[in-house]
Design an enzyme around this catalytic site. Sequence first.
Site: not given
Ligand code: ASP
Length: 293
Positions: A154, A182, A204
Amino acid sequence: MSQPIIIVHGGATIFDETTHTDILKAVRRAAHVGLCVLEKGGSAVDAVESAIWQLEETELFTAGRGACENLDGEIEVDAILMDGQRLESGAVMAVKDIIHPISLARYVLERTPVMQVAGAGATRLYNEMVSFGYRKEDEPGRTSRGVHAVGCDTVGCVALDESGRLAAGASTSGWPGKLPGRVGDSPIIGAGVYANEIASASCTGKGEQILRVVMGREAVMYVEQGLSVEDACLRVMRSIREKTSGEAGLIMLDTAGSVGLAFDTPHMPVAIARNSDVVYVTMKPSMSEIPSA
Ligand code: ASP
């Protein structure tokens, strides 16, 4: 007048060593573009949108052009943009086949009376946004050509503008092979991102864990209670590790331009820009290495 500053991240995860050079280049460029916006008098919200747009434009992260496929082989993306001054955000969730959800999140923030739009309704809004010329789309009608990613990267950003306003944002396609529909933490106000007139945070990592502690809001609340952004990051990371299995990271700013960051994954690429320069770029940030203002 505040000294503008921007921090971008490319996800708390593990990146193959062969990608590090390109990733560092991408976060540097995004921070540079965001800082240019701030130094030309743009708002923190403008800067966060511009920086995240740059990261979405690369294919290096599981966001934007690099979005990964869900269980059905389709692309569904999420994004949020929050204006701390107005205490308002715009978020889009599970939107199919668009490259720049951060600009759609901006459209929701500025042009609609709501804060969150999902699925087909968000697609309709996207088409409206493009036909009004609010933002353009380089690849209209892209259908599910997502990458086969292993992890999730992300992208996120926090910024402080010269008027002392804070903003935060995030953009993602979530975890590879996710359940269609989701939605993780990233586009959820208070979980993936939070900003008010005191501090801003962009988180994240494992969305299902981040949601459980409402990580972004918790981090900002610690600053309201008197902690520095640096200590707030450590405190919220301790909290997520104690209450869940962790695997997360975050970046933070306060109105004085103080920087906070923490993560418990092998990498969290970060770039920090202020004073007309990108002052810090690394795959494994450490508070002790960040040059003082
Ligand atoms: N937090 C994000 C999610 O679960 C993934 C990420 O931050 O890499 O969709």
